[in-house]
Design an enzyme around this catalytic site. Structure first.
Site, PDB file in Angstrom:
ATOM      1  N   SER A 117       0.799  -1.241   0.100  1.00 38.52           N
ATOM      2  CA  SER A 117       0.190  -0.253  -0.046  1.00 38.52           C
ATOM      3  C   SER A 117       0.810   1.198  -0.003  1.00 38.52           C
ATOM      4  CB  SER A 117      -0.891   0.053   1.140  1.00 38.52           C
ATOM      5  OG  SER A 117      -1.382  -1.177   1.649  1.00 38.52           O
ATOM      6  N   HIS A 136      -1.569  -2.997  -7.103  1.00 42.40           N
ATOM      7  CA  HIS A 136      -2.313  -2.615  -5.792  1.00 42.40           C
ATOM      8  C   HIS A 136      -3.632  -2.555  -5.900  1.00 42.40           C
ATOM      9  CE1 HIS A 136      -2.932   0.870  -2.631  1.00 42.40           C
ATOM     10  NE2 HIS A 136      -2.989  -0.280  -2.107  1.00 42.40           N
ATOM     11  N   GLU A 148      -4.200  -0.358  -9.154  1.00 39.98           N
ATOM     12  CA  GLU A 148      -2.946   0.546  -9.478  1.00 39.98           C
ATOM     13  C   GLU A 148      -1.944  -0.364 -10.102  1.00 39.98           C
ATOM     14  OE1 GLU A 148      -3.736   4.535  -6.587  1.00 39.98           O
ATOM     15  OE2 GLU A 148      -2.383   3.023  -5.534  1.00 39.98           O
ATOM     16  N   ASN A 186      -4.251   6.530  -2.376  1.00 37.46           N
ATOM     17  CA  ASN A 186      -3.956   6.878  -0.910  1.00 37.46           C
ATOM     18  C   ASN A 186      -3.318   8.235  -0.636  1.00 37.46           C
ATOM     19  OD1 ASN A 186      -4.915   4.848   0.221  1.00 37.46           O
ATOM     20  ND2 ASN A 186      -3.048   3.403   0.262  1.00 37.46           N
TER      21      ASN A 186
HETATM   22  N1  LIG Z   1      -5.945  -4.815   4.099  1.00 36.31           N
HETATM   23  C1  LIG Z   1      -6.147  -3.692   3.110  1.00 36.31           C
HETATM   24  O1  LIG Z   1      -7.117  -2.861   2.966  1.00 36.31           O
HETATM   25  C2  LIG Z   1      -4.973  -3.361   2.295  1.00 36.31           C
HETATM   26  C3  LIG Z   1      -5.258  -2.851   0.916  1.00 36.31           C
HETATM   27  C4  LIG Z   1      -4.228  -2.646  -0.239  1.00 36.31           C
HETATM   28  C5  LIG Z   1      -3.035  -3.418   0.153  1.00 36.31           C
HETATM   29  N2  LIG Z   1      -2.815  -4.063   1.358  1.00 36.31           N
HETATM   30  C6  LIG Z   1      -1.449  -4.419   1.626  1.00 36.31           C
HETATM   31  O2  LIG Z   1      -1.648  -5.765   1.209  1.00 36.31           O
HETATM   32  C7  LIG Z   1      -0.500  -6.747   2.204  1.00 36.31           C
HETATM   33  C8  LIG Z   1      -1.313  -7.598   3.109  1.00 36.31           C
HETATM   34  O3  LIG Z   1      -2.128  -6.978   3.941  1.00 36.31           O
HETATM   35  P1  LIG Z   1      -3.504  -7.859   4.671  1.00 36.31           P
HETATM   36  O4  LIG Z   1      -4.296  -6.669   5.102  1.00 36.31           O
HETATM   37  O5  LIG Z   1      -3.980  -8.922   3.670  1.00 36.31           O
HETATM   38  O6  LIG Z   1      -2.752  -8.576   5.829  1.00 36.31           O
HETATM   39  P2  LIG Z   1      -3.106  -9.737   6.758  1.00 36.31           P
HETATM   40  O7  LIG Z   1      -2.481  -9.681   8.177  1.00 36.31           O
HETATM   41  O8  LIG Z   1      -4.387 -10.015   6.657  1.00 36.31           O
HETATM   42  O9  LIG Z   1      -2.250 -11.122   5.974  1.00 36.31           O
HETATM   43  C9  LIG Z   1      -0.817 -11.200   5.750  1.00 36.31           C
HETATM   44  C10 LIG Z   1      -0.648 -12.413   5.770  1.00 36.31           C
HETATM   45  O10 LIG Z   1       0.778 -12.661   5.164  1.00 36.31           O
HETATM   46  C11 LIG Z   1       1.314 -13.746   5.688  1.00 36.31           C
HETATM   47  N3  LIG Z   1       2.751 -13.643   5.998  1.00 36.31           N
HETATM   48  C12 LIG Z   1       3.459 -12.702   6.490  1.00 36.31           C
HETATM   49  N4  LIG Z   1       4.728 -12.817   6.201  1.00 36.31           N
HETATM   50  C13 LIG Z   1       4.659 -13.879   5.282  1.00 36.31           C
HETATM   51  C14 LIG Z   1       5.973 -14.564   4.653  1.00 36.31           C
HETATM   52  N5  LIG Z   1       7.123 -14.263   4.808  1.00 36.31           N
HETATM   53  N6  LIG Z   1       5.539 -15.767   3.675  1.00 36.31           N
HETATM   54  C15 LIG Z   1       4.370 -15.976   3.394  1.00 36.31           C
HETATM   55  N7  LIG Z   1       3.298 -15.515   3.962  1.00 36.31           N
HETATM   56  C16 LIG Z   1       3.486 -14.453   5.075  1.00 36.31           C
HETATM   57  C17 LIG Z   1       0.437 -13.682   6.929  1.00 36.31           C
HETATM   58  O11 LIG Z   1       0.703 -15.052   7.752  1.00 36.31           O
HETATM   59  C18 LIG Z   1      -0.749 -13.342   6.921  1.00 36.31           C
HETATM   60  O12 LIG Z   1      -1.585 -14.565   6.632  1.00 36.31           O
HETATM   61  C19 LIG Z   1       0.035  -5.556   2.796  1.00 36.31           C
HETATM   62  O13 LIG Z   1       1.247  -5.285   2.094  1.00 36.31           O
HETATM   63  C20 LIG Z   1      -0.661  -4.496   2.947  1.00 36.31           C
HETATM   64  O14 LIG Z   1      -0.300  -3.128   3.022  1.00 36.31           O
HETATM   65  C21 LIG Z   1      -3.751  -4.134   2.376  1.00 36.31           C
END
Ligand SMILES: NC(=O)c1ccc[n+]([C@@H]2O[C@H](COP(=O)([O-])OP(=O)(O)OC[C@H]3O[C@@H](n4cnc5c(N)ncnc54)[C@H](O)[C@@H]3O)[C@@H](O)[C@H]2O)c1
Length: 278
Positions: A117, A136, A148, A186
């Site tokens: 993000s 994204h 994006e 963002n």
């Molecule tokens: N939540 C949102 O609204 C949103 C929107 C756009 C982008 N993002 C981005 O997406 C990414 C994930 O966010 P999320 O909200 O899904 O997080 P989340 O915490 O729900 O999920 C993250 C997952 O990644 C796994 N993980 C962590 N380290 C790992 C590794 N080394 N290898 C494999 N798996 C691993 C965790 O076990 C978990 O299941 C982040 O970079 C976040 O900034 C989030």
């Protein structure tokens, strides 16, 4: 176009992204730290499909087809992937280490996509052998139309073109973005939420009046403070800090009220209280 896609990180975003690719007919392998966690993510996607069937939103056949395209796996199962999208923790080193590991496993023409993000695609790609691009997605990623597509300094133009094409093929609307802090959405959205917290902090209007003003005056579906509560105020603060540190521009400073809310653990919906109680 049928692709072999790896999705690493089976959390909120990974599930939505895997769902989007599988529903569009691609072969998707979901990987997490442990196989069991990846399987758990896949099970949640299956459950969301079943729910849509029970509500009559999709046919059982469509759900079964999407399910057949999805499986949980381990890193080695990604050896023949055409595209890998990571949605792991928003921590630079975690993403860099992941791609360094995948560099040794995947075929030469595999593309690495990052769902970050706020982190720099150029920095994530530094030292990685395969081309890296930002993909994204927005939450919920199986339903939100926007992607994006972010080119870092070293992202080849043909990779960008391919990813734009792939995004369209899964029913998304891609926008091309050159790397810059906060990308497009963002960079506009989060300072707006922060500005709303300044207005509240200065006693200019109440939280509900600020939200009503933006809903009825700007036709936003949700007011900025309610939206901050939905995103998570810790995330809002973290994105403001990235914008501020990357640019050094004081217009991106987080409000003291926003920081105080985060320190108090009032992060919004996920903790039961933010600008509103849930
Ligand atoms: N939540 C949102 O609204 C949103 C929107 C756009 C982008 N993002 C981005 O997406 C990414 C994930 O966010 P999320 O909200 O899904 O997080 P989340 O915490 O729900 O999920 C993250 C997952 O990644 C796994 N993980 C962590 N380290 C790992 C590794 N080394 N290898 C494999 N798996 C691993 C965790 O076990 C978990 O299941 C982040 O970079 C976040 O900034 C989030």
């Amino acid at each position: 176009m049928t692709l072999k896609v790896g999705v690493v990180g089976a959390g909120t975003m990974g599930q939505g992204i895997a769902n989007a690719f599988a529903s569009a007919g691609n072969q998707v392998t979901v990987v997490d730290v442990k196989l069991e966690w990846a399987q758990n993510g896949v099970n949640k996607i299956f459950a969301s499909k079943d729910k849509l069937v029970s509500r009559g939103k999709i046919t059982e056949e469509a759900a079964n087809q999407a399910k057949a395209n999805l499986k949980a796996g381990v890193y080695e199962d990604l050896a023949d992937a055409d595209l890998i999208v990571e949605a792991v923790l928003e921590v630079m080193n975690v993403k860099k280490e992941l791609f360094a590991k995948l560099d040794e496993i995947v075929k030469d023409d595999c593309i690495f996509g990052s769902n970050t993000s706020s982190l720099s695609i150029t920095e994530i790609a530094n030292g990685v052998k395969h081309p890296v691009i930002g993909m994204h997605f927005f939450n919920p990623a199986d339903r939100m139309k926007l992607v994006e597509v972010i080119s870092g300094a070293n992202t080849p133009a043909e990779v960008k073109d391919k990813v734009i094409e792939i995004s369209k093929a899964i029913g998304k609307t891609p926008v091309e973005v050159n790397e810059g802090p906060g990308f497009v959405v963002n960079r506009i959205l989060v300072p707006m939420i922060n500005e709303a917290t300044f207005i509240l902090q200065e006693g200019i209007a109440s939280a509900s009046d600020i939200d009503t003003a933006m809903q009825l005056g700007a036709n936003h579906p949700m007011g900025p403070l309610a939206l901050g509560d939905l995103i998570g105020l810790d995330i809002v603060e973290a994105i403001m800090d990235v914008l501020y540190h990357e640019t050094g521009d004081s217009k991106y400073r987080a409000s003291t009220l926003l920081r105080k809310m985060v320190r108090a653990g009032k992060l919004g919906r996920k903790t039961g209280e933010g600008f509103y109680k849930y």
